[in-house]
Design an enzyme around this catalytic site. Structure first.
Site, mmCIF file in Angstrom:
data_model
loop_
_atom_site.group_PDB
_atom_site.id
_atom_site.type_symbol
_atom_site.label_atom_id
_atom_site.label_comp_id
_atom_site.label_asym_id
_atom_site.label_seq_id
_atom_site.Cartn_x
_atom_site.Cartn_y
_atom_site.Cartn_z
ATOM 1 N N GLU A 1 0.803 -1.234 0.000
ATOM 2 C CA GLU A 1 0.000 0.000 0.000
ATOM 3 C C GLU A 1 0.831 1.277 0.000
ATOM 4 O OE1 GLU A 1 -2.733 -0.457 3.300
ATOM 5 O OE2 GLU A 1 -3.505 -2.344 2.532
ATOM 6 N N ASN B 1 2.074 -5.367 -3.020
ATOM 7 C CA ASN B 1 0.677 -5.678 -2.724
ATOM 8 C C ASN B 1 -0.121 -4.391 -2.498
ATOM 9 O OD1 ASN B 1 -1.261 -7.859 -1.984
ATOM 10 N ND2 ASN B 1 -1.197 -6.942 0.071
ATOM 11 N N HIS C 1 -10.483 -6.147 -2.095
ATOM 12 C CA HIS C 1 -11.543 -5.818 -1.130
ATOM 13 C C HIS C 1 -12.625 -5.047 -1.878
ATOM 14 C CE1 HIS C 1 -9.169 -7.212 2.222
ATOM 15 N NE2 HIS C 1 -8.169 -6.422 1.872
ATOM 16 N N GLU D 1 -6.200 -10.837 -0.916
ATOM 17 C CA GLU D 1 -7.026 -10.549 0.276
ATOM 18 C C GLU D 1 -8.504 -10.468 -0.095
ATOM 19 O OE1 GLU D 1 -5.572 -7.084 2.403
ATOM 20 O OE2 GLU D 1 -3.492 -7.613 2.032
ATOM 21 N N ASP E 1 -12.239 -10.290 -0.485
ATOM 22 C CA ASP E 1 -13.552 -10.361 0.167
ATOM 23 C C ASP E 1 -14.479 -9.401 -0.560
ATOM 24 O OD1 ASP E 1 -12.674 -7.932 1.293
ATOM 25 O OD2 ASP E 1 -12.560 -8.713 3.326
HETATM 26 O O1 G3I Z 1 -4.197 -7.000 19.014
HETATM 27 C C1 G3I Z 1 -5.014 -5.952 19.515
HETATM 28 C C2 G3I Z 1 -5.576 -6.299 20.850
HETATM 29 O O2 G3I Z 1 -4.513 -6.432 21.767
HETATM 30 C C3 G3I Z 1 -6.541 -5.190 21.292
HETATM 31 O O3 G3I Z 1 -7.129 -5.534 22.498
HETATM 32 C C4 G3I Z 1 -7.609 -4.991 20.244
HETATM 33 C C5 G3I Z 1 -8.560 -3.862 20.596
HETATM 34 O O4 G3I Z 1 -8.944 -3.115 19.470
HETATM 35 O O5 G3I Z 1 -6.986 -4.680 19.032
HETATM 36 C C6 G3I Z 1 -6.145 -5.692 18.554
HETATM 37 O O6 G3I Z 1 -5.564 -5.260 17.343
HETATM 38 C C7 G3I Z 1 -6.418 -5.284 16.218
HETATM 39 C C8 G3I Z 1 -5.774 -6.191 15.176
HETATM 40 O O7 G3I Z 1 -6.520 -6.159 14.000
HETATM 41 C C9 G3I Z 1 -5.659 -7.626 15.642
HETATM 42 O O8 G3I Z 1 -6.923 -8.153 15.895
HETATM 43 C C10 G3I Z 1 -6.565 -3.896 15.696
HETATM 44 O O9 G3I Z 1 -7.302 -3.101 16.595
HETATM 45 C C11 G3I Z 1 -7.257 -3.898 14.355
HETATM 46 O O10 G3I Z 1 -7.202 -2.591 13.777
HETATM 47 C C12 G3I Z 1 -6.555 -4.869 13.421
HETATM 48 O O11 G3I Z 1 -7.255 -4.855 12.198
HETATM 49 C C13 G3I Z 1 -6.563 -5.459 11.122
HETATM 50 C C14 G3I Z 1 -6.252 -4.419 10.048
HETATM 51 O O12 G3I Z 1 -5.632 -5.059 8.957
HETATM 52 C C15 G3I Z 1 -5.341 -3.329 10.582
HETATM 53 O O13 G3I Z 1 -4.898 -2.504 9.561
HETATM 54 C C16 G3I Z 1 -7.454 -6.531 10.541
HETATM 55 O O14 G3I Z 1 -7.614 -7.589 11.504
HETATM 56 C C17 G3I Z 1 -6.845 -7.095 9.265
HETATM 57 O O15 G3I Z 1 -7.783 -7.936 8.620
HETATM 58 C C18 G3I Z 1 -6.497 -5.960 8.307
HETATM 59 O O16 G3I Z 1 -5.872 -6.491 7.165
HETATM 60 C C19 G3I Z 1 -5.505 -5.555 6.152
HETATM 61 C C20 G3I Z 1 -4.261 -6.089 5.472
HETATM 62 O O17 G3I Z 1 -3.256 -6.347 6.417
HETATM 63 C C21 G3I Z 1 -3.762 -5.110 4.419
HETATM 64 N N1 G3I Z 1 -4.817 -4.778 3.465
HETATM 65 C C22 G3I Z 1 -6.067 -4.336 4.048
HETATM 66 C C23 G3I Z 1 -6.578 -5.352 5.074
HETATM 67 C C24 G3I Z 1 -7.931 -4.953 5.605
HETATM 68 O O18 G3I Z 1 -7.862 -3.742 6.319
#
Ligand code: G3I
Length: 304
Positions: A127, A168, A205, A234, A236
């Site tokens: 990105e 990516n 996405h 990725e 969906d």
């Molecule tokens: O790990 C913490 C946890 O300790 C905390 O209690 C909790 C409370 O919010 O947050 C947890 O972290 C979260 C993390 O996922 C793990 O679950 C973050 O808040 C959350 O923002 C994060 O979201 C991820 C996101 O990337 C962040 O940018 C999504 O799961 C994940 O599916 C998403 O994936 C991205 C790809 O890497 C790149 N392309 C886009 C895609 C979708 O956004």
């Protein structure tokens, strides 16, 4: 074939999924994963903040949990992701130019080295472009300038010569779009100058505001013509029922139609754990039932 992974393999492609370590203890989750998919991407566990929360202090636990599960099942593993502006630990933002450069190269060396020879493809840079085609104003861009992407790919090639190295991104699916053109020009420049790059990852996405474009197939084919592989990394698609199923079918058909499309990864096993709350963008519902989208993908892989 009766599963996504086996049906894709018969067409010379892989069918993969993003996995979160925290769900591996759920028996329906793991049974669905093991039955249907032949490639795994860690949804968050191989990102910089998860692996190196403090400088040169690495936590491999959750990432290894996913890696070992996948390899134990004979699945391939995609690495996601080495250099990205998001999910970056705070300390990286405080580094000056020379420290940032050495931290980036060290991160690439340590992380790729940990699984050297065992990860099929790495999203080396994720990105890096804005929608208008300019470079995203990340800490890497600010401190290291345009050359940081090239530096990252060169370091990655040295760190694991067996891994395919991917750029990516999202919203690079529509051919007539500034961001798509900017990434295309970068890949064209890299291949012309011998900068190591092997693949482009199309995140995929999609939703109603950003639907599958009609020239998606053209985009994949044009990138492949540069001499790189393409992968749907990725996938969906928001929605439900036949409307959603038809879009999944379209993505599958496009990958099948492009010889250098290696495979498709969907961004999660079940709707209930999707990163898009309120949407149902995946192939299995919250009870692990196959959705119409699943049937469409499987039938398409099977030639139907
Ligand atoms: O790990 C913490 C946890 O300790 C905390 O209690 C909790 C409370 O919010 O947050 C947890 O972290 C979260 C993390 O996922 C793990 O679950 C973050 O808040 C959350 O923002 C994060 O979201 C991820 C996101 O990337 C962040 O940018 C999504 O799961 C994940 O599916 C998403 O994936 C991205 C790809 O890497 C790149 N392309 C886009 C895609 C979708 O956004």
């Amino acid at each position: 074939a009766t599963t996504l992974g086996a049906a894709a393999a018969e067409r010379g492609k892989y069918f993969g999924v993003a996995v979160a370590a925290g769900h591996l203890g759920e028996s329906d989750y793991t049974a669905t994963l093991n039955r249907e998919f032949r490639s795994v991407t860690a949804e968050n566990e191989m990102k910089w903040d998860a692996l190196e929360p403090n400088r040169n202090q690495f936590n491999w636990g959750n990432a290894d949990r996913i890696f070992n599960h996948a390899r134990g099942q004979g699945m391939a593993v995609r690495g996601h992701t080495l250099v990205w502006h998001s999910q970056l630990p705070g300390w990286v933002g405080g580094l000056d130019t020379s420290n940032l450069r050495s931290a980036m190269v060290n991160h690439i060396n340590q992380v790729m080295g940990h699984w050297r020879g065992q990860i099929t493809a790495w999203d080396v840079v994720n990105e890096a472009f804005e929608e208008n085609g300019s470079r995203r104003n990340s800490v890497f861009q600010q401190r290291l300038g345009d050359g940081y992407i090239e530096e990252a790919f060169r370091a990655a090639r040295a760190a694991d010569p067996n891994a395919k190295l991917c750029y990516n991104d999202y919203n690079i699916d529509r051919w007539d779009y500034a961001k798509t053109q900017a990434v295309y020009r970068m890949v064209q420049d890299f291949t012309a100058r011998g900068v190591p790059i092997d693949c482009v990852g199309f995140q995929g996405h999609f939703n109603s505001g950003n639907p599958l474009p009609s020239n998606y197939h053209t985009t994949l084919g044009n990138f492949a013509s540069l001499g790189v592989d393409v992968q749907i990394t990725e996938l969906d698609i928001a929605g439900s029922g036949q409307t959603q199923a038809e879009q999944f079918r379209g993505v599958t058909q496009a990958c099948l139609a492009v010889a250098r499309c290696n495979g498709i990864t969907v961004w999660g096993v079940t709707d209930k754990y999707s990163w898009r709350p309120g949407d149902t963008p995946l192939l299995f519902d919250g009870n692990y039932n196959k959705k119409p989208a699943y049937d469409a993908v499987l039938a398409t892989l099977n030639g139907g």
